[in-house]
Design an enzyme around this catalytic site. Structure first.
Site, PDB file in Angstrom:
ATOM      1  N   TYR A   1       0.598  -4.948  11.466  1.00 13.16           N
ATOM      2  CA  TYR A   1       0.397  -3.557  11.074  1.00 13.16           C
ATOM      3  C   TYR A   1       1.048  -2.596  12.057  1.00 13.16           C
ATOM      4  O   TYR A   1       1.776  -1.682  11.671  1.00 13.16           O
ATOM      5  CB  TYR A   1      -1.096  -3.264  10.910  1.00 13.16           C
ATOM      6  CG  TYR A   1      -1.601  -3.624   9.536  1.00 13.16           C
ATOM      7  CD1 TYR A   1      -1.499  -4.943   9.071  1.00 13.16           C
ATOM      8  CD2 TYR A   1      -2.150  -2.682   8.693  1.00 13.16           C
ATOM      9  CE1 TYR A   1      -1.942  -5.287   7.811  1.00 13.16           C
ATOM     10  CE2 TYR A   1      -2.593  -3.022   7.421  1.00 13.16           C
ATOM     11  CZ  TYR A   1      -2.484  -4.323   6.988  1.00 13.16           C
ATOM     12  OH  TYR A   1      -2.907  -4.660   5.735  1.00 13.16           O
TER      13      TYR A   1
ATOM     14  N   HIS B   1       0.825  -1.218   0.000  1.00 12.38           N
ATOM     15  CA  HIS B   1       0.000   0.000   0.000  1.00 12.38           C
ATOM     16  C   HIS B   1       0.860   1.270   0.000  1.00 12.38           C
ATOM     17  O   HIS B   1       0.522   2.274   0.625  1.00 12.38           O
ATOM     18  CB  HIS B   1      -0.953   0.010   1.206  1.00 12.38           C
ATOM     19  CG  HIS B   1      -1.914  -1.129   1.222  1.00 12.38           C
ATOM     20  ND1 HIS B   1      -3.086  -1.131   0.494  1.00 12.38           N
ATOM     21  CD2 HIS B   1      -1.873  -2.322   1.874  1.00 12.38           C
ATOM     22  CE1 HIS B   1      -3.727  -2.266   0.707  1.00 12.38           C
ATOM     23  NE2 HIS B   1      -3.009  -3.008   1.525  1.00 12.38           N
TER      24      HIS B   1
ATOM     25  N   ASN C   1     -10.110  -3.384   2.156  1.00  7.42           N
ATOM     26  CA  ASN C   1      -9.828  -3.231   0.729  1.00  7.42           C
ATOM     27  C   ASN C   1     -11.120  -2.933  -0.011  1.00  7.42           C
ATOM     28  O   ASN C   1     -12.211  -2.895   0.589  1.00  7.42           O
ATOM     29  CB  ASN C   1      -9.201  -4.513   0.169  1.00  7.42           C
ATOM     30  CG  ASN C   1      -7.774  -4.727   0.632  1.00  7.42           C
ATOM     31  OD1 ASN C   1      -6.979  -3.795   0.705  1.00  7.42           O
ATOM     32  ND2 ASN C   1      -7.443  -5.967   0.954  1.00  7.42           N
TER      33      ASN C   1
END
Length: 485
Positions: A338, A55, A128
């Site tokens: 993350y 990303h 997404n």
């Protein structure tokens, strides 16, 4: 073992299972004792400096979320507590595989990451523009993304790696079908839906819980690009989607999305005919219809791209009271990966940056670290428990307990139906879209050098739907393997 090349950890220990993470039973959450999984994810997060590993190319905007339906019987989350309540939010759209300077209009999933600045802390939905994903266990994520990046020798994109991995990972078929369809190339960020993808858990004030999936439906309508148009724009204006979003908001044409959820009673998960925690599958709407929650509006562009978009950090682990996690194995890995990526890329104090800072004051005992730019806690006590009036835990805000059972082991999901939903999706398409899907896949597979990879993937398409596999085989000048028919 000396006679064969075997997979090891970085310390040379042999890896017994590189396909399944260690969980508490087949449905249980992932265990932190799976040091191989943690090492893979932690190393993977540190492979690129300094842009995001995935990303990397993205655009963002500020806005607000307004509740339009009372769902307090399902969740005690404060920002959803009353109709009409507004919450400030920030969103980042992105492509997945490309680098920071890559083109917007490539066939790729789009990231759809939303940060709600609630009065109980920040809540992130990190999804997404697809309701599903390629894999369903986080232990396979670094391998999958390596296939989407560049070949270590040629530094070129590598269709051999892409299709080799997909053909050896049949659970990817549903997402591959979605990606190669019309929605795999959205016209703009404004004209695509967004999804939380994973299953999450909502808990109400009485302690009753349900499973939930998020669906952001674009109010602009879904619009997509033909492959040839996307290719043309990639060369002429590689920042097409970024430019479109900025200009629309700048002109006062504020894009919006209506948020819906699917709700599944906890007991249903034990008997439902598909595994509700498998992120490669959807919940049919006929069984769990969409329920409206509210409306998200984007009405303000960033003043500084780096400060607000590049330094924005999101994690599915950022939740608020009334919202929790499911034993989805992909989600469980993301809860670690993350936040760990942000600690590496932006720093241990990334949540103190203005774009990531919560509305309510953060009170904790975290101190020091690179780029500590506030008072660093001043002279206050830096440990807990203490006798000096420091912040204390609030047991009433604990997530609802989740029952687990079985043995701690590296086991797969107990569902090997990789084909039904991919076939259903193909059959739902019009003939025109089917033809485009076939053309997109054939074009993407033609450069693959090994015929065995092509044939293995054709088997998967055929098992999903005979027409699907046969037409792709014909397009590649091959035949469906006889043993599959």
């Amino acid at each position: 073992m000396a006679d064969k090349k075997y997979l090891t950890t970085s310390t040379g220990a042999p890896v017994a299972n590189n396909q399944n993470s260690v969980t508490a039973g087949t449905q249980g959450p992932t265990l932190i004792q799976d040091v191989h999984l943690l090492e893979k994810l932690a190393h993977f997060n540190r492979e690129r400096v300094p842009e995001r590993v995935v990303h990397a190319k993205g655009a963002g905007a500020h806005g607000y979320f307004e509740v339009t339906n009372d769902l307090t019987k399902y969740t005690k989350a404060d920002f959803l507590s009353e109709v009409g309540k507004k919450t400030d939010m920030f969103i980042r759209f992105s492509t997945v595989a490309g680098e920071l300077g890559s083109a917007d209009t490539v066939r790729d999933p789009r990231g759809f990451a939303v940060k709600f600045y609630t009065e109980e802390g920040n809540y992130d939905i990190v999804g997404n523009n697809t309701p599903i994903f390629f894999i369903r266990d986080a232990i396979k994520f670094p391998d999958f993304i390596h296939t989407q990046k560049r070949n270590p020798q040629t530094h070129l994109k590598d269709p051999n790696a892409v299709w080799d991995f997909w053909s050896l990972s049949p659970e990817s078929l549903h997402q591959v079908t979605y990606l190669m369809g019309d929605r795999g190339l959205p016209a703009t960020y404004r004209h695509m839906n967004g999804y939380g993808s994973h299953t999450f858990r909502w808990t109400n004030a009485e302690g009753e819980s349900v499973w939930v999936k998020y669906h952001f439906k674009t109010d602009q309508g879904v619009k997509n690009l033909a492959q040839e148009v996307g290719n043309k724009l990639a060369g002429e204006n590689p920042d097409y989607h970024t430019e479109d979003l900025f200009n629309a908001i700048d002109k006062g044409e504020f894009p919006s999305w209506t948020l819906h959820v699917q709700i599944m009673p906890e007991e249903d998960a034990k008997t439902y005919n598909i595994n509700p925690f498998d992120v490669t599958k959807v919940w049919p709407h006929k069984d769990y219809p969409l329920i409206e929650v509210g409306r998200m509006v984007l009405n303000r562009n960033p003043q500084n791209y780096f400060a607000e978009v590049e330094q924005a950090t999101f994690s599915p682990g950022n939740v608020v009271p009334g919202i929790g996690f499911s034993p989805d194995k992909m989600l469980q890995g993301r809860l670690f990966a993350y936040a760990d990526a942000h600690r590496y890329r932006v720093g241990a104090n990334h949540n103190a940056l203005p774009i990531n800072r919560s509305k309510n004051e953060a009170n904790n005992y975290q101190r020091d670290g690179q780029m500590r730019f506030d008072s660093n806690g001043g002279g206050s006590v830096n440990y807990e428990p203490n006798s000096y009036g420091g912040p204390k835990q609030t047991p009433e805000n604990a997530q609802a307990p989740l029952a687990v059972h079985g043995f701690a082991d590296a086991v797969p999901y107990d569902d090997e139906d990789y084909y039904s939903q991919a076939g259903d999706l193909f059959r739902l398409m019009s003939e025109e879209e089917r033809s485009r899907v076939i053309s997109n896949i054939v074009g993407a597979m033609e450069p693959v050098e090994k015929e065995e990879i092509k044939l293995r993937q054709i088997e998967h398409f055929y098992k999903a739907d005979p027409e699907y596999g046969t037409r792709i085989a014909e397009g590649l000048g091959l035949s469906v393997p006889a043993e599959v028919k």
